[in-house]
Design a protein around this motif. Structure first.
Motif, PDB file in Angstrom:
ATOM      1  N   ILE A 257       0.871  -1.174   0.000  1.00 58.36           N
ATOM      2  CA  ILE A 257       0.000   0.000   0.000  1.00 58.36           C
ATOM      3  C   ILE A 257       0.910   1.227   0.000  1.00 58.36           C
ATOM      4  CG2 ILE A 257      -1.889   1.182   1.168  1.00 58.36           C
ATOM      5  CD1 ILE A 257      -2.441  -1.524   2.602  1.00 58.36           C
ATOM      6  N   PRO A 258       1.197   1.786  -1.180  1.00 56.04           N
ATOM      7  CA  PRO A 258       2.104   2.936  -1.244  1.00 56.04           C
ATOM      8  C   PRO A 258       1.515   4.162  -0.550  1.00 56.04           C
ATOM      9  CG  PRO A 258       1.121   2.548  -3.391  1.00 56.04           C
ATOM     10  CD  PRO A 258       0.664   1.430  -2.498  1.00 56.04           C
ATOM     11  N   GLU A 259       2.374   5.110  -0.233  1.00 57.99           N
ATOM     12  CA  GLU A 259       1.916   6.299   0.476  1.00 57.99           C
ATOM     13  C   GLU A 259       0.834   7.043  -0.307  1.00 57.99           C
ATOM     14  OE1 GLU A 259       3.651   9.716   3.379  1.00 57.99           O
ATOM     15  OE2 GLU A 259       5.042   8.780   1.981  1.00 57.99           O
ATOM     16  N   LYS A 260       0.941   7.073  -1.611  1.00 50.76           N
ATOM     17  CA  LYS A 260      -0.054   7.765  -2.444  1.00 50.76           C
ATOM     18  C   LYS A 260      -1.033   6.766  -3.061  1.00 50.76           C
ATOM     19  CE  LYS A 260       2.976  11.614  -3.406  1.00 50.76           C
ATOM     20  NZ  LYS A 260       3.520  12.534  -4.370  1.00 50.76           N
ATOM     21  N   PHE A 261      -1.510   5.826  -2.241  1.00 45.35           N
ATOM     22  CA  PHE A 261      -2.385   4.781  -2.768  1.00 45.35           C
ATOM     23  C   PHE A 261      -3.686   5.321  -3.322  1.00 45.35           C
ATOM     24  CE2 PHE A 261      -3.636   5.093   1.644  1.00 45.35           C
ATOM     25  CZ  PHE A 261      -5.004   4.858   1.654  1.00 45.35           C
ATOM     26  N   TYR A 262      -4.170   6.470  -2.839  1.00 48.48           N
ATOM     27  CA  TYR A 262      -5.388   7.073  -3.391  1.00 48.48           C
ATOM     28  C   TYR A 262      -5.188   7.460  -4.858  1.00 48.48           C
ATOM     29  CZ  TYR A 262      -7.862   7.671   1.076  1.00 48.48           C
ATOM     30  OH  TYR A 262      -8.526   7.470   2.255  1.00 48.48           O
ATOM     31  N   GLU A 263      -3.960   7.735  -5.237  1.00 50.38           N
ATOM     32  CA  GLU A 263      -3.650   8.135  -6.613  1.00 50.38           C
ATOM     33  C   GLU A 263      -3.122   6.985  -7.452  1.00 50.38           C
ATOM     34  OE1 GLU A 263      -0.812  11.307  -6.242  1.00 50.38           O
ATOM     35  OE2 GLU A 263      -1.988  12.246  -4.656  1.00 50.38           O
ATOM     36  N   GLN A 264      -2.418   6.041  -6.812  1.00 51.08           N
ATOM     37  CA  GLN A 264      -1.747   4.964  -7.532  1.00 51.08           C
ATOM     38  C   GLN A 264      -2.458   3.624  -7.458  1.00 51.08           C
ATOM     39  OE1 GLN A 264       2.028   5.885  -5.167  1.00 51.08           O
ATOM     40  NE2 GLN A 264       2.810   4.966  -7.033  1.00 51.08           N
ATOM     41  N   GLY A 265      -3.223   3.403  -6.407  1.00 48.41           N
ATOM     42  CA  GLY A 265      -3.761   2.076  -6.144  1.00 48.41           C
ATOM     43  C   GLY A 265      -2.734   1.273  -5.366  1.00 48.41           C
ATOM     44  N   ILE A 266      -3.078   0.054  -5.034  1.00 44.97           N
ATOM     45  CA  ILE A 266      -2.144  -0.825  -4.335  1.00 44.97           C
ATOM     46  C   ILE A 266      -1.518  -1.772  -5.360  1.00 44.97           C
ATOM     47  CG2 ILE A 266      -3.427  -0.653  -2.171  1.00 44.97           C
ATOM     48  CD1 ILE A 266      -4.503  -3.500  -2.718  1.00 44.97           C
ATOM     49  N   TYR A 267      -0.503  -2.513  -4.938  1.00 41.41           N
ATOM     50  CA  TYR A 267       0.177  -3.446  -5.833  1.00 41.41           C
ATOM     51  C   TYR A 267       0.044  -4.844  -5.253  1.00 41.41           C
ATOM     52  CZ  TYR A 267       1.879   0.853  -7.765  1.00 41.41           C
ATOM     53  OH  TYR A 267       1.927   2.099  -8.324  1.00 41.41           O
TER      54      TYR A 267
ATOM     55  N   ILE B  35      -7.757   5.158 -11.068  1.00 46.63           N
ATOM     56  CA  ILE B  35      -7.829   4.980  -9.613  1.00 46.63           C
ATOM     57  C   ILE B  35      -8.549   6.156  -8.960  1.00 46.63           C
ATOM     58  CG2 ILE B  35      -6.403   4.941  -7.503  1.00 46.63           C
ATOM     59  CD1 ILE B  35      -6.584   2.251  -8.954  1.00 46.63           C
ATOM     60  N   THR B  36      -9.461   5.815  -8.055  1.00 50.66           N
ATOM     61  CA  THR B  36     -10.164   6.810  -7.244  1.00 50.66           C
ATOM     62  C   THR B  36     -10.047   6.395  -5.778  1.00 50.66           C
ATOM     63  OG1 THR B  36     -12.286   5.640  -7.248  1.00 50.66           O
ATOM     64  CG2 THR B  36     -11.873   7.167  -9.084  1.00 50.66           C
ATOM     65  N   LYS B  37     -10.459   7.265  -4.892  1.00 48.78           N
ATOM     66  CA  LYS B  37     -10.439   6.939  -3.465  1.00 48.78           C
ATOM     67  C   LYS B  37     -11.303   5.708  -3.182  1.00 48.78           C
ATOM     68  CE  LYS B  37     -11.223   8.935   1.074  1.00 48.78           C
ATOM     69  NZ  LYS B  37     -11.616  10.091   1.854  1.00 48.78           N
ATOM     70  N   GLU B  38     -12.370   5.528  -3.941  1.00 48.07           N
ATOM     71  CA  GLU B  38     -13.299   4.424  -3.712  1.00 48.07           C
ATOM     72  C   GLU B  38     -12.784   3.074  -4.213  1.00 48.07           C
ATOM     73  OE1 GLU B  38     -14.326   7.456  -5.158  1.00 48.07           O
ATOM     74  OE2 GLU B  38     -14.945   8.097  -3.149  1.00 48.07           O
TER      75      GLU B  38
ATOM     76  N   CYS C  58      -9.302   2.304  -4.892  1.00 50.39           N
ATOM     77  CA  CYS C  58      -7.837   2.174  -4.820  1.00 50.39           C
ATOM     78  C   CYS C  58      -7.360   0.941  -4.071  1.00 50.39           C
ATOM     79  CB  CYS C  58      -7.216   3.430  -4.217  1.00 50.39           C
ATOM     80  SG  CYS C  58      -7.754   3.783  -2.547  1.00 50.39           S
ATOM     81  N   ILE C  59      -8.191   0.360  -3.223  1.00 52.47           N
ATOM     82  CA  ILE C  59      -7.802  -0.871  -2.522  1.00 52.47           C
ATOM     83  C   ILE C  59      -8.751  -2.009  -2.884  1.00 52.47           C
ATOM     84  CG2 ILE C  59      -7.504  -2.005  -0.282  1.00 52.47           C
ATOM     85  CD1 ILE C  59      -6.402   0.569   0.827  1.00 52.47           C
ATOM     86  N   ILE C  60     -10.021  -1.876  -2.520  1.00 51.10           N
ATOM     87  CA  ILE C  60     -10.967  -2.967  -2.766  1.00 51.10           C
ATOM     88  C   ILE C  60     -11.124  -3.240  -4.262  1.00 51.10           C
ATOM     89  CG2 ILE C  60     -13.110  -1.605  -2.741  1.00 51.10           C
ATOM     90  CD1 ILE C  60     -12.751  -4.989  -1.016  1.00 51.10           C
ATOM     91  N   GLY C  61     -11.127  -2.211  -5.074  1.00 55.00           N
ATOM     92  CA  GLY C  61     -11.247  -2.392  -6.521  1.00 55.00           C
ATOM     93  C   GLY C  61     -10.065  -3.144  -7.108  1.00 55.00           C
ATOM     94  N   VAL C  62      -8.880  -2.852  -6.606  1.00 55.30           N
ATOM     95  CA  VAL C  62      -7.673  -3.526  -7.094  1.00 55.30           C
ATOM     96  C   VAL C  62      -7.662  -4.990  -6.635  1.00 55.30           C
ATOM     97  CG1 VAL C  62      -5.152  -3.536  -7.016  1.00 55.30           C
ATOM     98  CG2 VAL C  62      -6.386  -1.367  -7.244  1.00 55.30           C
ATOM     99  N   LEU C  63      -8.051  -5.235  -5.386  1.00 54.75           N
ATOM    100  CA  LEU C  63      -8.134  -6.624  -4.903  1.00 54.75           C
ATOM    101  C   LEU C  63      -9.168  -7.409  -5.706  1.00 54.75           C
ATOM    102  CD1 LEU C  63      -7.955  -6.041  -1.054  1.00 54.75           C
ATOM    103  CD2 LEU C  63      -6.181  -7.044  -2.496  1.00 54.75           C
TER     104      LEU C  63
END
Length: 188
Positions: free
Chosen positions: A93-103, A147-150, A152-157
């Motif tokens: 979870i990068p520091e700018k995950f709201y902009e980048q998403g997670i990996y 990627i959006t705030k909504e 950036c994590i659950i959407g990528v998973l």
């Protein structure tokens, strides 16, 4: 049929422990990450959030079995089947995950990437091709511009899980039907 999904291999803790990075604004970061914990934990009950207690604050990560609660219910899975239908992952979870998403990484080399035709191989190699024993790949789950705030994590998973399920289906049928973004990586 070509084998695409394998049983999970050994977890490479040395490789994954090197991925968390330093933080510029740890308090803001941790508060932002914690907002997403509840939704992810509800959808993916076998994923664990990890916040390392380090002298210098580091990025958090998620690890565990990527298997959504709805899949367990819909497929009527027994506990013995969870490992067959789930993908062991490690997600940074990068520091700018709201902009980048997670990996998201295939933590235990379950996906046999070299057996997947190039046009369906949605991954990013992380180590040189000649280092086959330790080779890791980040699952290509999103385009940063989407990627959006909504999401950036659950959407990528979700994207990683859908891709894994599509590979499982592709192994059985030879048909790849998941609508994916084209990738611009050079052939290996």
């Amino acid at each position: 049929m070509v084998k695409i999904i394998d049983t999970a291999k050994e977890y490479d803790s040395e490789f994954f422990s090197s991925l968390p990075t330093g933080l510029n604004n740890p308090q803001i970061y941790y508060n932002s990450v914690k907002e997403s914990c509840k939704e992810v934990s509800k959808t993916y009950p076998f994923l664990k959030w990890c916040f390392l207690p380090t002298v210098k604050p580091k990025t958090a990560f998620i690890q565990g079995l990527l298997l959504p609660d709805y899949a367990i219910r819909e497929k009527h899975l027994d506990r013995e089947q969870y490992n067959e239908y789930g993908l062991p992952i490690y997600a940074t979870i990068p520091e700018k995950f709201y902009e980048q998403g997670i990996y998201v990484y295939d933590a235990c080399k379950r996906i046999l990437w070299d057996n997947i035709p190039f046009e369906y191989r949605h991954c990013i190699p992380l180590l040189p091709k000649d280092d086959q024993d330790r080779r890791r790949r980040c699952i290509c789950t999103h385009n940063k511009k989407d990627i959006t705030k909504e999401n950036c994590i659950i959407g990528v998973l979700n994207s990683a899980y859908y891709l894994f399920e599509e590979y499982r289906k592709f192994e059985r049928t030879g048909n790849f039907e998941l609508d994916c973004l084209p990738h611009n990586l050079a052939k290996e």
